[in-house]
Design an enzyme around this catalytic site. Structure first.
Site, PDB file in Angstrom:
ATOM      1  N   ALA A  59       0.856  -0.754  -0.408  1.00 23.81           N
ATOM      2  CA  ALA A  59      -0.243   0.082   0.319  1.00 23.81           C
ATOM      3  C   ALA A  59       0.762   1.260  -0.326  1.00 23.81           C
ATOM      4  O   ALA A  59       1.214   1.666   1.251  1.00 23.81           O
ATOM      5  CB  ALA A  59      -1.016   0.195   0.705  1.00 23.81           C
ATOM      6  N   GLU A  60       1.258   1.764  -0.877  1.00 22.46           N
ATOM      7  CA  GLU A  60       2.133   3.497  -1.510  1.00 22.46           C
ATOM      8  C   GLU A  60       1.637   4.859  -0.175  1.00 22.46           C
ATOM      9  O   GLU A  60       2.421   5.132  -0.260  1.00 22.46           O
ATOM     10  CB  GLU A  60       2.135   3.567  -2.325  1.00 22.46           C
ATOM     11  CG  GLU A  60       2.938   2.290  -3.542  1.00 22.46           C
ATOM     12  CD  GLU A  60       2.282   1.399  -4.002  1.00 22.46           C
ATOM     13  OE1 GLU A  60       0.976   1.066  -3.858  1.00 22.46           O
ATOM     14  OE2 GLU A  60       2.492  -0.134  -4.599  1.00 22.46           O
ATOM     15  N   GLN A  82       8.257   0.159  -4.874  1.00 25.29           N
ATOM     16  CA  GLN A  82       8.825   0.308  -6.436  1.00 25.29           C
ATOM     17  C   GLN A  82       9.369  -0.062  -7.509  1.00 25.29           C
ATOM     18  O   GLN A  82      10.447  -0.549  -7.643  1.00 25.29           O
ATOM     19  CB  GLN A  82       8.002  -1.773  -5.696  1.00 25.29           C
ATOM     20  CG  GLN A  82       8.847  -3.212  -6.113  1.00 25.29           C
ATOM     21  CD  GLN A  82       7.635  -4.591  -5.761  1.00 25.29           C
ATOM     22  OE1 GLN A  82       7.050  -4.935  -6.225  1.00 25.29           O
ATOM     23  NE2 GLN A  82       8.250  -5.194  -4.400  1.00 25.29           N
ATOM     24  N   PRO A  89      -0.786   6.231  -5.845  1.00 24.84           N
ATOM     25  CA  PRO A  89      -1.599   5.744  -5.250  1.00 24.84           C
ATOM     26  C   PRO A  89      -0.833   6.526  -3.442  1.00 24.84           C
ATOM     27  O   PRO A  89      -1.819   7.138  -2.710  1.00 24.84           O
ATOM     28  CB  PRO A  89      -1.162   4.457  -4.629  1.00 24.84           C
ATOM     29  CG  PRO A  89      -1.293   3.354  -5.805  1.00 24.84           C
ATOM     30  CD  PRO A  89      -0.479   4.467  -6.472  1.00 24.84           C
ATOM     31  N   HIS A 129       6.053   0.403 -15.587  1.00 28.76           N
ATOM     32  CA  HIS A 129       7.649  -0.082 -15.110  1.00 28.76           C
ATOM     33  C   HIS A 129       8.394   0.700 -16.252  1.00 28.76           C
ATOM     34  O   HIS A 129       9.582   1.267 -15.266  1.00 28.76           O
ATOM     35  CB  HIS A 129       7.963  -1.814 -15.412  1.00 28.76           C
ATOM     36  CG  HIS A 129       6.878  -2.403 -14.398  1.00 28.76           C
ATOM     37  ND1 HIS A 129       5.754  -2.671 -14.921  1.00 28.76           N
ATOM     38  CD2 HIS A 129       7.851  -3.355 -13.165  1.00 28.76           C
ATOM     39  CE1 HIS A 129       5.463  -3.737 -13.571  1.00 28.76           C
ATOM     40  NE2 HIS A 129       6.985  -3.785 -13.149  1.00 28.76           N
TER      41      HIS A 129
HETATM   42  C1  LIG Z   1      -0.220   0.103  -6.471  1.00 31.19           C
HETATM   43  C2  LIG Z   1       1.568  -1.554  -7.543  1.00 31.19           C
HETATM   44  N1  LIG Z   1       2.191  -0.781  -6.173  1.00 31.19           N
HETATM   45  C3  LIG Z   1       3.834  -2.109  -6.857  1.00 31.19           C
HETATM   46  C4  LIG Z   1       3.300  -2.797  -7.658  1.00 31.19           C
HETATM   47  C5  LIG Z   1       4.295  -4.066  -7.810  1.00 31.19           C
HETATM   48  N2  LIG Z   1       3.449  -5.357  -7.543  1.00 31.19           N
HETATM   49  C6  LIG Z   1       2.967  -6.293  -8.916  1.00 31.19           C
HETATM   50  S1  LIG Z   1       2.991  -7.590  -8.070  1.00 31.19           S
HETATM   51  C7  LIG Z   1       3.032  -7.604  -6.727  1.00 31.19           C
HETATM   52  C8  LIG Z   1       2.725  -7.936  -5.304  1.00 31.19           C
HETATM   53  C9  LIG Z   1       1.245  -8.998  -6.173  1.00 31.19           C
HETATM   54  O1  LIG Z   1       0.929  -9.429  -4.598  1.00 31.19           O
HETATM   55  P1  LIG Z   1      -0.527  -9.857  -4.433  1.00 31.19           P
HETATM   56  O2  LIG Z   1      -1.053  -8.776  -4.491  1.00 31.19           O
HETATM   57  O3  LIG Z   1      -0.511 -10.705  -3.808  1.00 31.19           O
HETATM   58  O4  LIG Z   1      -1.373 -11.247  -6.091  1.00 31.19           O
HETATM   59  P2  LIG Z   1       0.086 -11.848  -6.714  1.00 31.19           P
HETATM   60  O5  LIG Z   1       1.183 -11.010  -7.275  1.00 31.19           O
HETATM   61  O6  LIG Z   1       0.004 -12.918  -5.784  1.00 31.19           O
HETATM   62  O7  LIG Z   1      -1.133 -12.843  -7.120  1.00 31.19           O
HETATM   63  C10 LIG Z   1       3.642  -5.646  -6.078  1.00 31.19           C
HETATM   64  C11 LIG Z   1       3.967  -5.280  -5.358  1.00 31.19           C
HETATM   65  C12 LIG Z   1       2.258  -3.303  -8.530  1.00 31.19           C
HETATM   66  N3  LIG Z   1       1.868  -3.821  -9.804  1.00 31.19           N
HETATM   67  N4  LIG Z   1       1.102  -2.179  -8.200  1.00 31.19           N
END
Ligand SMILES: Cc1ncc(C[n+]2csc(CCOP(=O)(O)OP(=O)(O)O)c2C)c(N)n1
Lengths: 325, 361
Positions: A59-60, A82, A89, A129
């Protein structure tokens, strides 16, 4: 002295500053245990414990908002977003609060924090990205925006950023995270925020760049001298507050200006720098100051990204165009 | 009501098929016709094989960054099977098998991960929103899609997916709350695969389970064995009924496990325990579902082997086609910026064309 990359220089700096100052805390998504998806914070949790380096919930807004509170209450948070494309956000917190606390409280509270984030294209990544969003920060009064292009500057500028009394957005050109190596002193040193660096002296045209495009511009100008074009190359290093004198003095000498940036064209940093030059050095100009930038489009996914990328060839061609005016 | 009977605050978890693929309680088995059951299984299997292949292509340097779905096929395929054709799917980014079930072509899905925006462009009648990379923001879109359906009087629902990590995000809460206060027909499915990149579920939230988060918003919520396709189907069916009858959203936590890396750029061996992986490999949704279908005499081992071979060939053929698609043309990266390209952008496009031409020489 040891050979460092931009990434390892950042890691070394975080170690150094955390050792030196107990109030420095480092957190963000995947930052603790794993040391960040790029490993910029690798080893910090093992060395300094989970209170000083930890994985935040995803959560940014919470990362940046809570960092503001920590900063107000005596800590020095250095948080990682990241990828810069995911700061949105948290952008509300940056713009509505981090940038304004000092002003709002007439100096009673300030927010000495650093928000680190990899940015920029050329790594064949997914959506969000690859953007270069420095304008979105530089446009907001109260923020400082820094972009190193070498391991030396990464260390020196990050050290300054952590010790700075104001919020600093520290943007890391991830395309050159590991691509560029330099010997660095193992001891603390600083590179001042707000000072550009002249990488090459020249007489004919001033080229201003930052981040990964400094490296591309260096490639572009190789051999140009043999063709009779003597380029002065300036690495801006700080986008805001930026070094107007360095650019203006250079343009007064060369009479020509080209700004090269990855960010999209309209309302970008190039526009700002060119109008500053019109204010400060108009009578010295021998050609219209100009810019080479990304087009005003959404950065394409990898199979279309080559249309967006600014290659050394394009920089060279643009320099020649300005020279031929 | 399942959400009452399996109250997540009482730590109940809804399951129909046990870990081995046997029925736990006949009364809980949802009515699903044989054709649908088989289609669910086949799509999950195709998803699994296409996924395994995608990883291979990536390792061979032929595919770009890819987010595997291995282990989560039931968690996102069964919910889609429980929908009507006109219902909406609002994906996160790890729902490939569900998208296949909804009618997306594998070619498109591969094209997306190959780095071409065209891979997110589905036929309108499929009602699939594009993959959303910014985590959790799509929950609000789901709320809006659902609100619009209710506003127009259309009997349709939206199903939005999010991860366990995403359930910490402001937008997850905002979207769920919005749907609740407007009583919009939204079903939110948390695919809790227990990791957000390297961050484990425990570091993500102190809630005893993620389903219970819905209760604070007045949303009927349920924790479901996400590797159990029958339970996922039943939970969504009930949620859909509630939604189209004007009774608002439902939150479903699908408890599952990511058997592969987060993406191909990730190395899970740094943070993940081998024993954990083994434990979950035994709970593989495809193995469980297959056993159930074989017991039901809807499938034989021989047929399954044949399907596997067929899907491998299909994946290979499809990917080869995608590889031939080459680079995206210049116009394509400009054309969708606005409905009509503004004059200035037309000039930028012309300039880029000239640059590209002179470089080609
Ligand atoms: C707002 C936001 N912050 C950071 C990221 C980078 N990021 C991509 S996937 C991820 C983890 C996601 O985890 P989860 O919601 O549990 O889904 P999963 O990948 O395990 O399916 C992150 C931090 C992003 N895509 N969007």
């Amino acid at each position: 002295m040891a050979v460092q990359t931009v990434l390892s220089a950042i890691n070394q700096t975080l170690f150094e500053q955390m050792k030196k100052d107990d109030s420095v805390v480092v957190f963000g998504e995947d930052v603790g245990f794993e040391g960040g998806v790029f490993r910029a914070t690798k080893g910090l949790q093992q060395e300094f414990g989970k209170d000083r380096s930890f994985d935040s919930p995803l959560a940014e807004s919470a990362i940046i908002g809570s960092a503001i509170g920590m900063a107000v209450n005596g800590l020095k948070p250095v948080v990682e977003i990241q990828f810069s494309g995911f700061m949105f956000p948290g952008y509300n917190q940056i713009v509505a609060h981090a940038a304004r606390y000092r002003n709002r409280t007439r100096g009673l509270y300030n927010v000495p924090m650093v928000i680190r984030m990899p940015y920029g294209g050329g790594i064949r990544a997914l959506e969000h990205h690859s953007e270069s969003l420095e304008t979105l920060f530089a446009h907001i009064p109260g923020l400082k925006v820094v972009i190193p292009s070498t391991p030396y500057d990464a260390k020196g500028l990050l050290t300054s950023a952590i010790q700075d009394p104001d919020p600093v957005i520290f943007m890391e050109p991830k395309r050159i995270y590991r691509a560029f190596k330099q010997e660095l002193p193992d001891k603390e040193f600083k590179v001042p925020i707000g000072k550009a660096k002249t990488l090459k002296k020249g007489e004919d045209i001033t080229v201003v760049a930052w981040g990964a495009l400094v490296r591309e511009t260096e490639k572009a100008i190789k051999g140009l001298e043999d063709e009779g074009i003597d380029v002065e190359l300036i690495d801006l290093r700080t986008i805001q507050p930026y070094d107007k004198e360095a650019i203006a003095n250079s343009v007064k000498k060369t009479g020509r200006l080209l700004v090269v940036h990855e960010a999209v064209k309209s309302f970008g940093p190039g526009a700002e720098i060119i109008s500053m030059i019109n204010e400060k050095a108009f009578l010295y100009l021998e050609a219209p100051p100009t810019r080479l930038t990304g087009p005003d489009i959404t950065v394409p996914l990898p199979k279309g990204e080559h249309h967006f990328i600014i290659s050394p060839e394009r920089i060279r061609a643009k320099i020649k165009e300005v020279m031929a005016f | 009501m399942l959400t009452k009977k399996f109250d997540p605050l009482k730590k109940k978890i809804f399951q129909v098929l046990d870990h081995e693929g046997n029925i736990t309680d006949e009364k809980l088995v949802p009515k699903i016709d044989d054709e649908t059951l088989l289609k669910m299984y086949k799509t999950m299997l195709l998803g699994r094989i296409a996924d395994t292949k995608a990883l291979q292509y990536q390792r061979q340097g032929r595919m770009l960054t890819y987010a595997p779905i291995k282990g989560q096929e039931a968690a996102h395929t069964a919910p889609i099977a429980a929908l009507d054709k006109k219902d909406w799917m609002v994906p996160a980014f790890r729902e490939m098998a569900g998208m296949l079930y909804k009618g997306a072509d594998l070619e498109k899905l591969y094209l997306y991960w190959y780095g071409n925006e065209e891979g997110n462009h589905f036929d309108e009648e499929l009602r699939i929103l594009p993959i959303s990379v910014p985590i959790a923001s799509q929950i609000n879109h789901g709320a809006g899609v659902a609100y619009a359906a209710k506003y127009k009087g259309d009997k349709e629902v939206a199903v939005a997916f999010v991860g366990d990590g995403g359930s910490s995000h402001g937008e997850f809460h905002e979207g769920l709350n919005f749907a609740a206060t407007t009583q919009s027909p939204l079903i939110v499915i948390i695919q809790n695969n227990q990791w957000a990149i390297s961050t484990p579920r425990e570091a993500q939230s102190k809630a005893q389970n993620l389903a219970s988060k819905g209760i604070g918003y007045g949303v009927p919520s349920i924790l479901v064995d996400g590797n159990d396709p029958l339970a996922m189907f039943a939970a969504v069916k009930e949620a859909r009924e509630r939604a189209i009858n004007g009774n608002g959203p439902t939150l479903i936590e699908a408890l599952t496990y990511r058997l592969g890396p987060h993406t191909t750029s990730d190395d899970p061996t740094i943070y993940r325990d081998d024993d954990d992986l083994k434990y979950w490999e035994k709970r593989d949704p495809i193995i469980r579902f297959k056993k159930y279908l074989i017991d039901k005499e809807l499938l034989t081992e021989e047929e399954d082997e044949k399907l596997q071979k067929e899907y491998k060939d299909f994946s290979n053929k499809t990917f080869k086609k995608v590889e031939k698609s080459g680079l995206v043309p210049l116009e394509d990266v400009f054309n969708y910026t606005y409905a009509e390209l503004p004059k200035d952008l037309k000039e930028q496009l012309a300039l880029h064309k000239k640059l590209a031409e002179s470089e080609a020489k």
